[in-house]
Every structure is written in structure tokens, then in C-alpha cells.
Design a protein around this motif. Sequence first.
Motif, PDB file in Angstrom:
ATOM      1  N   LEU A 104       0.696  -1.168  -0.086  1.00  0.00           N
ATOM      2  CA  LEU A 104      -0.049  -0.126  -0.059  1.00  0.00           C
ATOM      3  C   LEU A 104       0.647   1.223   0.010  1.00  0.00           C
ATOM      4  N   LYS A 105       1.965   1.027   0.805  1.00  0.00           N
ATOM      5  CA  LYS A 105       2.833   2.227   0.696  1.00  0.00           C
ATOM      6  C   LYS A 105       3.361   2.643  -0.716  1.00  0.00           C
ATOM      7  N   ALA A 106       3.931   1.429  -1.310  1.00  0.00           N
ATOM      8  CA  ALA A 106       4.354   1.607  -2.783  1.00  0.00           C
ATOM      9  C   ALA A 106       3.250   2.150  -3.654  1.00  0.00           C
ATOM     10  N   CYS A 107       1.970   1.680  -3.461  1.00  0.00           N
ATOM     11  CA  CYS A 107       1.116   2.078  -4.236  1.00  0.00           C
ATOM     12  C   CYS A 107       0.743   3.668  -4.122  1.00  0.00           C
ATOM     13  N   GLU A 108       0.918   4.304  -2.794  1.00  0.00           N
ATOM     14  CA  GLU A 108       0.811   5.586  -2.707  1.00  0.00           C
ATOM     15  C   GLU A 108       2.053   6.316  -3.387  1.00  0.00           C
ATOM     16  N   GLU A 109       2.953   5.834  -3.229  1.00  0.00           N
ATOM     17  CA  GLU A 109       4.459   6.442  -3.917  1.00  0.00           C
ATOM     18  C   GLU A 109       4.255   6.367  -5.330  1.00  0.00           C
ATOM     19  N   LEU A 110       4.077   5.375  -5.777  1.00  0.00           N
ATOM     20  CA  LEU A 110       3.953   5.314  -7.208  1.00  0.00           C
ATOM     21  C   LEU A 110       2.861   5.735  -8.008  1.00  0.00           C
ATOM     22  N   ARG A 111       1.681   6.096  -7.361  1.00  0.00           N
ATOM     23  CA  ARG A 111       0.477   6.341  -8.205  1.00  0.00           C
ATOM     24  C   ARG A 111       0.689   8.020  -8.862  1.00  0.00           C
ATOM     25  N   PRO A 112       1.485   8.775  -8.446  1.00  0.00           N
ATOM     26  CA  PRO A 112       1.730  10.062  -9.185  1.00  0.00           C
ATOM     27  C   PRO A 112       2.553   9.971 -10.478  1.00  0.00           C
ATOM     28  N   TRP A 113       3.273   8.793 -10.406  1.00  0.00           N
ATOM     29  CA  TRP A 113       4.217   8.691 -11.434  1.00  0.00           C
ATOM     30  C   TRP A 113       4.046   7.534 -12.492  1.00  0.00           C
ATOM     31  N   MET A 114       2.924   6.844 -12.191  1.00  0.00           N
ATOM     32  CA  MET A 114       2.855   5.660 -13.295  1.00  0.00           C
ATOM     33  C   MET A 114       1.321   5.976 -13.624  1.00  0.00           C
ATOM     34  N   ARG A 115       1.201   5.389 -14.864  1.00  0.00           N
ATOM     35  CA  ARG A 115       0.127   5.647 -15.970  1.00  0.00           C
ATOM     36  C   ARG A 115      -0.673   4.080 -15.757  1.00  0.00           C
ATOM     37  N   ARG A 116      -0.543   3.407 -16.823  1.00  0.00           N
ATOM     38  CA  ARG A 116      -1.005   1.949 -16.820  1.00  0.00           C
ATOM     39  C   ARG A 116      -0.395   1.227 -15.922  1.00  0.00           C
ATOM     40  N   GLU A 117       0.865   1.399 -16.010  1.00  0.00           N
ATOM     41  CA  GLU A 117       2.045   0.328 -14.798  1.00  0.00           C
ATOM     42  C   GLU A 117       1.412   0.478 -13.580  1.00  0.00           C
ATOM     43  N   PHE A 118       0.453   1.346 -13.059  1.00  0.00           N
ATOM     44  CA  PHE A 118       0.278   1.500 -11.693  1.00  0.00           C
ATOM     45  C   PHE A 118      -0.656   0.006 -11.546  1.00  0.00           C
ATOM     46  N   GLY A 119      -1.201  -0.359 -12.580  1.00  0.00           N
ATOM     47  CA  GLY A 119      -1.920  -1.566 -12.275  1.00  0.00           C
ATOM     48  C   GLY A 119      -0.983  -2.740 -11.643  1.00  0.00           C
ATOM     49  N   TRP A 120       0.491  -2.810 -11.727  1.00  0.00           N
ATOM     50  CA  TRP A 120       1.542  -3.713 -11.475  1.00  0.00           C
ATOM     51  C   TRP A 120       1.407  -3.661  -9.892  1.00  0.00           C
ATOM     52  N   PRO A 121       1.760  -2.663  -9.207  1.00  0.00           N
ATOM     53  CA  PRO A 121       1.550  -2.555  -7.809  1.00  0.00           C
ATOM     54  C   PRO A 121       0.346  -3.016  -7.348  1.00  0.00           C
ATOM     55  N   LEU A 122      -0.810  -2.647  -7.909  1.00  0.00           N
ATOM     56  CA  LEU A 122      -1.833  -2.990  -7.465  1.00  0.00           C
ATOM     57  C   LEU A 122      -2.089  -4.671  -7.413  1.00  0.00           C
ATOM     58  N   ALA A 123      -1.848  -5.361  -8.729  1.00  0.00           N
ATOM     59  CA  ALA A 123      -1.848  -6.775  -8.325  1.00  0.00           C
ATOM     60  C   ALA A 123      -0.963  -7.448  -7.545  1.00  0.00           C
ATOM     61  N   GLU A 124       0.122  -6.790  -7.275  1.00  0.00           N
ATOM     62  CA  GLU A 124       1.080  -7.531  -6.107  1.00  0.00           C
ATOM     63  C   GLU A 124       0.360  -7.052  -4.827  1.00  0.00           C
ATOM     64  N   LEU A 125      -0.295  -6.195  -4.537  1.00  0.00           N
ATOM     65  CA  LEU A 125      -1.075  -5.951  -3.508  1.00  0.00           C
ATOM     66  C   LEU A 125      -1.988  -7.139  -3.248  1.00  0.00           C
ATOM     67  N   GLY A 126      -2.630  -7.250  -4.406  1.00  0.00           N
ATOM     68  CA  GLY A 126      -3.813  -8.535  -4.438  1.00  0.00           C
ATOM     69  C   GLY A 126      -3.078  -9.781  -4.184  1.00  0.00           C
ATOM     70  N   ASN A 127      -1.943 -10.094  -4.536  1.00  0.00           N
ATOM     71  CA  ASN A 127      -0.988 -11.314  -4.444  1.00  0.00           C
ATOM     72  C   ASN A 127      -0.865 -11.597  -2.994  1.00  0.00           C
ATOM     73  N   ILE A 128      -0.664 -10.480  -2.211  1.00  0.00           N
ATOM     74  CA  ILE A 128       0.030 -10.380  -0.815  1.00  0.00           C
ATOM     75  C   ILE A 128      -1.424 -10.585   0.139  1.00  0.00           C
ATOM     76  N   ARG A 129      -2.427  -9.965  -0.374  1.00  0.00           N
ATOM     77  CA  ARG A 129      -3.772 -10.103   0.479  1.00  0.00           C
ATOM     78  C   ARG A 129      -4.125 -11.443   0.390  1.00  0.00           C
ATOM     79  N   LEU A 130      -4.003 -12.138  -1.117  1.00  0.00           N
ATOM     80  CA  LEU A 130      -4.494 -13.579  -1.288  1.00  0.00           C
ATOM     81  C   LEU A 130      -3.751 -14.363  -0.205  1.00  0.00           C
ATOM     82  N   ARG A 131      -2.385 -14.279  -0.099  1.00  0.00           N
ATOM     83  CA  ARG A 131      -1.720 -14.965   0.956  1.00  0.00           C
ATOM     84  C   ARG A 131      -2.134 -15.095   2.103  1.00  0.00           C
ATOM     85  N   LYS A 132      -2.622 -13.910   2.348  1.00  0.00           N
ATOM     86  CA  LYS A 132      -3.037 -13.668   3.924  1.00  0.00           C
ATOM     87  C   LYS A 132      -4.184 -14.259   4.074  1.00  0.00           C
ATOM     88  N   GLY A 133      -4.828 -14.536   3.005  1.00  0.00           N
ATOM     89  CA  GLY A 133      -6.245 -14.948   3.374  1.00  0.00           C
ATOM     90  C   GLY A 133      -7.357 -13.878   3.241  1.00  0.00           C
TER      91      GLY A 133
END
Length: 317
Positions: free
Chosen positions: A1-30
Motif C-alpha cells: 500500500l505504501k508503494a502504491c501511494e508513492e508510485l501513483r503520481p508517477w505511473m499510468r497504466r503500470e500502476f496496475g502492477w503494484p495493485l496486482a502485487e497488493l492482491g497477491n499479498i492479500r490473497l496469501r494472507k487470506g
Amino acid sequence: LKACEELRPWMRREFGWPLAELGNIRLRKGDLEGAEEAFLAAHQNAWTPQPGLALLRLAQGDVATAVALIDDAVAHPFEVPSKERPPFGELRRAPLLDAQIEIAAAAGDLETARRGADELLTIATTFQSEALLASAALGAARTALLAGEARQAIAECGKAVSGWTEVGAPFEAAVARMVLGEAQEQLGNEQGARLEWQAARSAFEEFGAELWAQQATDRLGGGAATPRADPPTPPAPVDGNVFRCEGDTRTLTFADSTVLLRDLVGLRYLERLLVEPGREFHALDLVAVERGSLPTSGPVDPELVAGTGNALSLIHI
């Protein structure tokens, strides 16, 4: 989430990448709800949520949808150019194959599992990555177990557990132990199976993967993996409550009293909580939504904020 916050102003379509990684982390946590939220946000940003979304459907018990999603992802890979990642190739195909094998095993599709395992082994052999070799070994173990070759599955699981432990990947090592336990059980070695599932449960609990820890507990025939306090019971609904934002002003009515407040950050956090009452949120989840790094799952239920719901009882707490 911190990475998403820092990257949001600098990324366009690639901002979906950290969001997908966030999804992977949440999936592992259940946190399946949170994982779906992040994967769908990644998709909205023109980034593929696979294989995470397919694995999420598997975790939700929707095997048919998981099969359809991962088969489509393998057959039609996401090849949009990105300055952040290398062109699509074998290395980016490997995680898709790993997920396809797991989902095919759950669906009882031996042919697909075997084909994926063979290709994943070829990739791992080419690049000689410890992680890839461990992934390929687990894929071979799942395939052997599906084929009724328990001894071969045990041998491959041993490689997977050793490899994942060597590279410091406790979650993956625990997943391999779960499969190893199944193989031991298939051979009639109940004590050996229980040892693996107990080790997996301990690793999952330490990692914070509660859903997977519970699956290990279920294999052991026990109750809850780790006793947890029940969430507090919300107070009874109060009639006439209002929680409404108009421009930069909030109207709050509770117990026949009405106040007007400037739309403060804390009130936006409360709005996020009211979208999904009863769901637990990390503090950073609230910050990410309030700042626009992550969307909410939907609008606040009018019943909760404008009349008979328990919105203001939550605020009162």
C-alpha cells in the motif's frame, strides 16, 4: 500500500502492477475480499491480474472459473509493452504455468497438469533458478499425486520444500508440505502426513496466512488454527441516523442530534468502513482509499447511512 501511494503520481497504466502485487499479498494472507478489490483495480488500470485472480477464484471454491481464467491467460498472455518489465517470455510465463498446474490438479485434469509441469521444468532447467526449480518440483509432485504415483510425489515434494526453504520462501515451502502430506496420506502413512500438515500450519500461522493455516488444521481434523477473539457485536440499530456528504460538508445525525462538520480525513475513513461493515481493515487500507490509491468496493449502503442501519452506532463506538 505504501508503494502504491508513492508510485501513483508517477505511473499510468503500470500502476496496475503494484495493485496486482497488493492482491497477491492479500490473497496469501487470506483476505479474499481485499485481494479481489486489488486485482479488479489492477484490471481497471489495464494491467493483467493473472494468475492472482484465477488463484483467488480457486480459493473461493469456484474451480470452473479458475480453470477458465488461467487457461485463457496461458493461451492469450498479456503482452502489452511496459517500461517496467521485460517482454513476455518464458520467465513471465512460469508463474502462469505454476498456477495452471495447481488449478488443473484441483479440477482433476491430469493432462493439463502434466503438460504444464513439463513446460515449467524446461523453463527452470534453462534458467537454473532455485525458485523456478522448486516451483517445477512442486508442479511435478502435484501431477504425480493426481496420477496416483505417491512415491514420486513425495520425492518431488522433498525437492520443493528444500528449494523453497533454501531461498527463504516460507509460504511456498508450507504449500509444498501440504502436498507432501497428501502424498504421505495416499501411501497410508498417517503419522507422516500429520507431521507435514503440522509443520505447514505453523509456517502459515507465522506468515500470517490464516486461511491456509485453517486448511492445514482441517486436514489435521482440528478446530480453529489459532483461537481468536470474536469481533464485538455492534449495538442495535438506531432510527433516524444520517451520515451524508454534500460538497465539503458532512451531515451527521445521531440520537436526535444533528451536527454539520467539514469533510475531514477521519470521516472519509469512516465512510470506507461503512462500505463493508464487519470487514477488518488495516489502517493503511483506509489511507490508500482516502488518497485515491485504491478504490472502494462500492458505494455506502443508504440503509446504513440514512435511516435505520447501524452506521451511527459504529460511529458512536
